[in-house]
Design an enzyme around this catalytic site. Structure first.
Site, PDB file in Angstrom:
ATOM      1  N   THR A  54       0.824  -1.206   0.000  1.00  0.00           N
ATOM      2  CA  THR A  54       0.000   0.000   0.000  1.00  0.00           C
ATOM      3  C   THR A  54       0.859   1.258   0.000  1.00  0.00           C
ATOM      4  O   THR A  54       0.622   2.192  -0.780  1.00  0.00           O
ATOM      5  CB  THR A  54      -0.934   0.001   1.224  1.00  0.00           C
ATOM      6  OG1 THR A  54      -1.684  -1.215   1.250  1.00  0.00           O
ATOM      7  CG2 THR A  54      -1.901   1.165   1.160  1.00  0.00           C
ATOM      8  N   SER A 102       9.635  -7.246  -3.929  1.00  0.00           N
ATOM      9  CA  SER A 102       9.779  -8.671  -4.171  1.00  0.00           C
ATOM     10  C   SER A 102       8.461  -9.379  -3.923  1.00  0.00           C
ATOM     11  O   SER A 102       7.826  -9.183  -2.883  1.00  0.00           O
ATOM     12  CB  SER A 102      10.862  -9.259  -3.253  1.00  0.00           C
ATOM     13  OG  SER A 102      10.863 -10.675  -3.333  1.00  0.00           O
ATOM     14  N   ILE A 113       1.764  -6.339   5.036  1.00  0.00           N
ATOM     15  CA  ILE A 113       0.848  -6.387   6.169  1.00  0.00           C
ATOM     16  C   ILE A 113      -0.590  -6.484   5.662  1.00  0.00           C
ATOM     17  O   ILE A 113      -1.355  -7.350   6.057  1.00  0.00           O
ATOM     18  CB  ILE A 113       1.025  -5.149   7.065  1.00  0.00           C
ATOM     19  CG1 ILE A 113       2.448  -5.142   7.651  1.00  0.00           C
ATOM     20  CG2 ILE A 113      -0.011  -5.149   8.185  1.00  0.00           C
ATOM     21  CD1 ILE A 113       2.773  -6.297   8.555  1.00  0.00           C
ATOM     22  N   ALA A 163      -9.464   0.239   6.386  1.00  0.00           N
ATOM     23  CA  ALA A 163     -10.440   1.290   6.667  1.00  0.00           C
ATOM     24  C   ALA A 163      -9.737   2.631   6.569  1.00  0.00           C
ATOM     25  O   ALA A 163      -8.573   2.767   6.962  1.00  0.00           O
ATOM     26  CB  ALA A 163     -11.052   1.102   8.051  1.00  0.00           C
ATOM     27  N   LYS A 168     -17.865   4.275   4.261  1.00  0.00           N
ATOM     28  CA  LYS A 168     -17.671   4.355   5.710  1.00  0.00           C
ATOM     29  C   LYS A 168     -18.055   5.745   6.192  1.00  0.00           C
ATOM     30  O   LYS A 168     -17.528   6.744   5.707  1.00  0.00           O
ATOM     31  CB  LYS A 168     -16.206   4.054   6.059  1.00  0.00           C
ATOM     32  CG  LYS A 168     -15.867   4.210   7.533  1.00  0.00           C
ATOM     33  CD  LYS A 168     -14.386   3.991   7.785  1.00  0.00           C
ATOM     34  CE  LYS A 168     -14.017   4.282   9.233  1.00  0.00           C
ATOM     35  NZ  LYS A 168     -12.562   4.169   9.486  1.00  0.00           N
ATOM     36  N   LEU A 213       4.752   2.252   7.269  1.00  0.00           N
ATOM     37  CA  LEU A 213       5.144   1.602   8.516  1.00  0.00           C
ATOM     38  C   LEU A 213       6.626   1.776   8.831  1.00  0.00           C
ATOM     39  O   LEU A 213       7.023   1.649   9.990  1.00  0.00           O
ATOM     40  CB  LEU A 213       4.810   0.107   8.451  1.00  0.00           C
ATOM     41  CG  LEU A 213       3.323  -0.240   8.277  1.00  0.00           C
ATOM     42  CD1 LEU A 213       3.141  -1.750   8.135  1.00  0.00           C
ATOM     43  CD2 LEU A 213       2.505   0.284   9.457  1.00  0.00           C
ATOM     44  N   ILE A 253      -3.417   4.613   6.426  1.00  0.00           N
ATOM     45  CA  ILE A 253      -3.375   4.982   5.015  1.00  0.00           C
ATOM     46  C   ILE A 253      -3.314   6.501   4.861  1.00  0.00           C
ATOM     47  O   ILE A 253      -2.611   7.022   3.990  1.00  0.00           O
ATOM     48  CB  ILE A 253      -4.565   4.369   4.250  1.00  0.00           C
ATOM     49  CG1 ILE A 253      -4.395   2.845   4.165  1.00  0.00           C
ATOM     50  CG2 ILE A 253      -4.690   4.966   2.856  1.00  0.00           C
ATOM     51  CD1 ILE A 253      -5.520   2.121   3.462  1.00  0.00           C
TER      52      ILE A 253
END
Length: 498
Positions: free
Chosen positions: A19, A43, A49, A54, A82, A331, A344
């Site tokens: 992401t 790769s 993850i 959401a 949402k 991350l 996100i």
């Protein structure tokens, strides 16, 4: 005199996909593609993850920025809409409130809507505060609709793996080059400490001017190669494990995320078109993996479709998000757990900030410092908002919840809480992500009550106030009644491509 006109293309190397990598590639190529040569190295052998499924309303603005068609995106990712997050069992067992994405009532320049509602309550009318939020009432009714004329505030639930694939296609079409390979080493310039290249397992070298670390928790470039230190926030946000799996959807197909507090953490339920995403976030100091998995399996909304996957993490952030010629996005830069669906957003705002501050020469020390200061400010405000959910609890049924009540909290959060208790004032400053209404909803939902409000409500004659609130509530009720069920709208607007 500027030499920008004669400069060759800047070579940007994105280390890692998933992401974070493909959001970064899509944004850079859509906005700066003419002056950049972008290569993304990932790769297939390294998993991602992939459970950040959401989002928050900033996602809509980001898609407009990079030119994503909403219906096309939703069909490709099995996405749903949402309107907020329902928090269950957080203040006390049995409690429930929704942190919605909408505005509550109509604020004025003098104060927000809450003093008017508080005055009405003191006079014996006014109903429930939630009655005055369009998005919240639509969520409770399980309804949704949007159009070009609509002003409803919403975000998405999405399949993270499919989303990365969707953005990969868009990025490659825009000229981004993908190179398959595992990173084996990082070559550092001995004179100035910048990254010169990354070396892959097959011996190939990928050189660049700017490197973006999207290697996830490993942070191969920032932490391992450049030695940037990590600030551990586990004293405030102690969650360090999650177990996730996918299940069949259910008939309700709610237009909101569920965050259900459990004995030593909380469970998420995220409804997509083709399935429900599920997970249990917990603290291993208070619960082992077997117990955490049992809680998740006992509370699935449908039949499990995948095997459970355990994920370990540490809450906190790098002391610098930009060091030398490398920027951490995703991350690799930090993680604050998924409670308010900020992961996100933090990727998107990081690359948007980078686009606005993109370096045009090799001298980027001051630019990096300014970038880092903005990242620090935003992370700190989100951190405080997340801590509030844990600290403001009356639960004492387990040692975990007792420990949350008794923990020390940042001075910045304590001051916010004390100000709200004293005067009913919530605020949004500078780079704070969460709006005034967000703070109000969580304060009240977690059992923190204001002792007084601004006297603005007293300026209105009681009957004028009564009529204003009555009309506002009726307008919302009527609008929600006209909306179709969430499932019906999704089926005709953006049904998933199968």
């Amino acid at each position: 005199m500027s030499d920008n006109i004669s400069r060759p293309k800047t070579r940007v190397v994105i280390a890692g996909g998933g992401t974070a990598g493909w959001i970064t590639a899509a944004a850079l190529s859509s906005q700066l593609g003419v002056i950049l040569d972008i290569i993304l190295v990932e790769s297939d052998a390294i998993g991602t993850i992939g459970v950040g499924e959401a989002t928050i309303p900033t996602h809509c603005a980001f898609h407009r920025l990079i030119g994503v068609n909403e219906q096309e995106f939703m069909r490709a990712t099995g996405a749903s809409f949402k309107l907020g997050i329902a928090f269950e069992n957080w203040g006390r067992i049995g409690d429930r409130y929704i942190h919605s994405f909408g505005q509550i009532g109509k604020p004025t320049w003098m104060a927000d809507f809450y003093p008017m509602w508080a005055q009405a309550k003191a006079l014996g009318f006014g109903g429930d505060l939630d009655d005055y939020c369009y998005e919240l009432q639509a969520a409770e009714a399980g309804k949704f609709a949007t159009s070009e004329q609509s002003n409803i505030s919403y975000a998405y639930h999405l399949d993270a793996g499919k989303y990365a694939q969707f953005l990969r296609k868009k990025s490659e079409k825009a000229g981004v080059t993908r190179q398959e390979g595992k990173i084996d080493d990082v070559q550092i310039n001995s004179e100035n400490g910048t990254i010169e290249s990354i070396i892959l397992e097959d011996g190939s070298k990928v050189e660049g001017d700017i490197f973006i670390d999207c290697t996830g928790f490993r942070a191969l470039l920032m932490r391992q190669a450049l030695g940037v230190e990590f600030d551990d926030w586990s004293a405030w946000l102690p969650m360090n494990r999650a177990v996730a799996l996918q299940s069949e959807g259910n008939a309700a197909f709610l237009p909101y995320t569920r965050a259900i507090a459990r004995d030593c953490g909380w469970q998420w339920q995220i409804p997509l078109q083709h399935r429900t995403g599920n997970g249990h976030v917990f603290c291993s100091d208070f619960m082992d993996d077997d117990a955490a998995l049992k809680i998740l399996m006992d509370n699935l909304p449908g039949k499990a479709l995948t095997d459970p996957r355990f994920i370990g993490f540490q809450t906190g952030k790098l002391q610098k998000a930009w060091e030398k010629n490398c920027i951490a996005i995703g991350l690799s830069g930090g993680f604050m757990e998924p409670l308010e669906s900020t992961s996100i957003h933090l990727i998107q705002i990081a690359v948007t900030r980078l686009i606005k501050m993109f370096p045009h020469n090799d001298n980027m020390c001051k630019l990096a410092a300014y970038y880092n200061s903005e990242v620090d400010e935003e992370y700190d405000s989100i951190k405080d908002f997340l801590i509030l959910h844990y600290f403001a609890t009356q639960r004492d049924d387990t040692e975990f919840w007792k420990s949350r009540q008794n923990m020390s909290i940042p001075d910045s959060l304590r001051e916010r809480i004390e100000l709200y208790k004293e005067s009913g004032i919530a605020y949004q400053h500078g780079l704070d992500l969460f709006r005034v209404d967000s703070w109000h909803q969580v304060f009240r939902g977690q059992g923190i009550e204001a002792q007084s409000f601004h006297p603005m409500g007293q300026l209105f004659p009681p009957e004028t106030l009564r009529k204003a609130l009555h009309d506002l509530k009726n307008n919302i009720t009527n609008a929600v009644q006209k909306m179709p069920p969430h499932k019906e709208f999704v089926s005709q607007y953006c049904a998933e491509i199968t």
